[in-house]
Scaffold this active site. Structure first.
Site, short mmCIF file in Angstrom:
data_model
loop_
_atom_site.label_atom_id
_atom_site.label_comp_id
_atom_site.label_asym_id
_atom_site.label_seq_id
_atom_site.Cartn_x
_atom_site.Cartn_y
_atom_site.Cartn_z
N GLU A 74 0.67 -1.21 0.00
CA GLU A 74 -0.12 -0.20 0.23
C GLU A 74 1.04 1.29 0.14
OE1 GLU A 74 -2.05 -1.76 3.48
OE2 GLU A 74 -3.93 -1.19 2.49
N GLU A 131 -3.56 -9.49 3.87
CA GLU A 131 -4.34 -9.25 4.91
C GLU A 131 -5.53 -10.33 5.54
OE1 GLU A 131 -3.48 -7.02 3.06
OE2 GLU A 131 -2.86 -5.38 4.03
N1 CAA Z 1 4.66 -7.71 11.36
C1 CAA Z 1 5.64 -8.08 12.30
N2 CAA Z 1 6.81 -8.73 12.01
C2 CAA Z 1 6.93 -9.10 10.82
C3 CAA Z 1 6.25 -8.83 9.86
C4 CAA Z 1 4.99 -7.97 10.13
N3 CAA Z 1 4.19 -7.64 8.88
N4 CAA Z 1 6.78 -9.36 8.76
C5 CAA Z 1 7.80 -10.06 9.04
N5 CAA Z 1 7.83 -9.88 10.54
C6 CAA Z 1 9.16 -10.38 11.40
C7 CAA Z 1 9.08 -11.78 11.54
O1 CAA Z 1 8.03 -11.96 12.58
C8 CAA Z 1 10.28 -12.16 11.93
O2 CAA Z 1 10.53 -11.90 13.23
P1 CAA Z 1 11.25 -12.93 14.27
O3 CAA Z 1 12.77 -13.13 13.83
O4 CAA Z 1 11.33 -12.15 15.75
O5 CAA Z 1 10.39 -14.14 14.33
C9 CAA Z 1 11.10 -11.43 10.99
O6 CAA Z 1 10.43 -10.44 10.52
C10 CAA Z 1 11.46 -12.19 9.90
O7 CAA Z 1 10.15 -12.76 9.11
P2 CAA Z 1 10.21 -14.30 8.76
O8 CAA Z 1 10.93 -15.24 9.74
O9 CAA Z 1 8.86 -14.49 9.03
O10 CAA Z 1 10.87 -14.29 7.37
P3 CAA Z 1 10.47 -15.32 6.11
O11 CAA Z 1 11.53 -15.02 5.13
O12 CAA Z 1 10.27 -16.52 6.42
O13 CAA Z 1 8.94 -14.81 5.48
C11 CAA Z 1 7.40 -13.20 5.03
C12 CAA Z 1 9.00 -13.55 4.97
C13 CAA Z 1 6.65 -14.00 3.85
C14 CAA Z 1 7.28 -11.70 4.32
C15 CAA Z 1 7.03 -13.53 6.39
O14 CAA Z 1 7.46 -12.66 7.17
C16 CAA Z 1 5.25 -12.92 6.33
O15 CAA Z 1 4.43 -13.53 5.96
N6 CAA Z 1 5.36 -11.57 6.94
C17 CAA Z 1 3.80 -10.78 7.17
C18 CAA Z 1 3.25 -10.41 5.91
C19 CAA Z 1 1.96 -9.92 6.26
O16 CAA Z 1 0.81 -10.71 6.45
N7 CAA Z 1 1.70 -8.52 6.06
C20 CAA Z 1 0.56 -7.76 6.12
C21 CAA Z 1 0.36 -7.25 7.58
S1 CAA Z 1 -1.21 -6.62 8.00
C22 CAA Z 1 -1.23 -5.07 7.26
O17 CAA Z 1 -0.17 -4.81 6.48
C23 CAA Z 1 -2.53 -4.29 7.66
C24 CAA Z 1 -2.78 -3.17 6.65
O18 CAA Z 1 -2.93 -2.96 5.56
C25 CAA Z 1 -2.49 -1.72 7.55
#
Ligand code: CAA
Length: 256
Positions: free
Chosen positions: A114, A134
């Site tokens: 976004e 999301e």
């Molecule tokens: N929020 C908080 N922490 C996050 C994050 C997020 N959106 N995305 C990644 N992190 C953190 C993980 O928790 C992890 O922290 P720890 O080492 O403390 O556990 C660190 O970043 C590394 O991430 P991964 O170990 O998960 O890395 P990966 O390579 O295995 O996966 C990824 C990468 C596919 C991007 C995965 O991290 C993921 O799916 N992240 C979330 C993506 C997501 O759902 N985003 C939408 C958020 S909601 C939103 O944005 C609402 C809105 O419109 C306002």
């Protein structure tokens, strides 16, 4: 400005770097506040600002979304306010008076996708991945994604991406119109600079008014055609336009 967002500037181009690499640059309250502060006011301390690049720290992510770990204590009311503040911050970016380009260096998910969509243009590295995941969290996009994704890629693709929560790679993102260019990682910033080299040679007032006029198309409260003709008239009598027209007639380069 807190250190979750870093600002650097060089010859009129500011680089805004989201700096939480261990959390894949997830946007928490500090990041959103810092973005809001800079795009509302902080930019004024940059002399002769003519363009902004937004990018992410580290190798892996542009921004992996809003900080999910901050969601656990929110109520319906405070959650709605978080979403509204994010939308307002992204409006500042969308309506900024100089071109803003997202240099997407990795994951651009949820609030990160976004953020990129609120910028005027998007350049993606071949490693970038885009998506609005999301619904996997039982949520919908909250920083304008449901509105800007259909603007960029059309309703069918926007529905598909949002309802499946899936990701597209940079090549596919370019194919569907989500990004302007897809380049090798090493070329990400130089491609942004190549675009700025062109925009910086043009009239800064005209650039700012062109951004407003194009945005008017997407604002149902504004008559975009009226915005266009009244701005056209306003610009015709500007010093900038006088210089541009004189330069053309005198067969010289305009000095804006
Ligand atoms: N929020 C908080 N922490 C996050 C994050 C997020 N959106 N995305 C990644 N992190 C953190 C993980 O928790 C992890 O922290 P720890 O080492 O403390 O556990 C660190 O970043 C590394 O991430 P991964 O170990 O998960 O890395 P990966 O390579 O295995 O996966 C990824 C990468 C596919 C991007 C995965 O991290 C993921 O799916 N992240 C979330 C993506 C997501 O759902 N985003 C939408 C958020 S909601 C939103 O944005 C609402 C809105 O419109 C306002």
């Amino acid at each position: 400005m807190n250190d979750t967002v870093l600002i650097a500037s060089n010859e009129g181009i500011a680089t805004v770097t989201i700096n939480r690499p261990k959390a894949l640059n997830a946007i928490n309250a500090d990041v959103m506040q810092a973005l809001n502060d800079w795009f509302a006011k902080g930019y004024q301390s940059v002399d002769g600002l003519r363009g902004v690049i937004i990018t992410g720290s580290g190798e892996k992510a542009f921004v992996a979304g809003a900080d999910i770990k901050g969601f656990t204590n929110l109520t319906a009311e405070s959650g709605g306010q978080v979403s509204k503040f994010g939308q307002n911050t992204y409006f500042l970016i969308e309506n900024f008076h100089v071109p803003v380009i997202a240099a997407v260096n990795g994951f651009a998910l949820g609030g990160g996708c976004e953020l990129a969509m609120a910028c005027h243009m998007r350049i993606a590295s071949t490693e970038a991945k885009f998506g609005l995941p999301e619904v996997s969290l039982g949520l919908i996009p909250g920083y304008g994604g449901t509105q800007r994704l259909p603007q960029l890629v059309g309703k069918a693709k926007a529905m598909e991406l949002t309802l499946t929560g899936g990701m597209v790679n940079a090549e596919e993102a370019q194919k569907i119109g989500l990004v302007n260019y897809c380049v090798e990682k090493e070329e990400l910033i130089s491609r942004c600079m190549a675009i700025f080299k062109k925009t910086m040679s043009k009239g800064p007032l005209a650039i700012s008014k062109a951004i407003s006029a194009i945005n008017a198309y997407y604002n149902i409260e504004v008559d975009g055609y009226k915005t266009e003709y009244s701005t056209f008239g306003e610009l015709l009598i500007s010093e900038e336009c006088k210089e541009g027209v004189s330069a053309f007639i005198e067969k010289r380069k305009a000095n804006f």
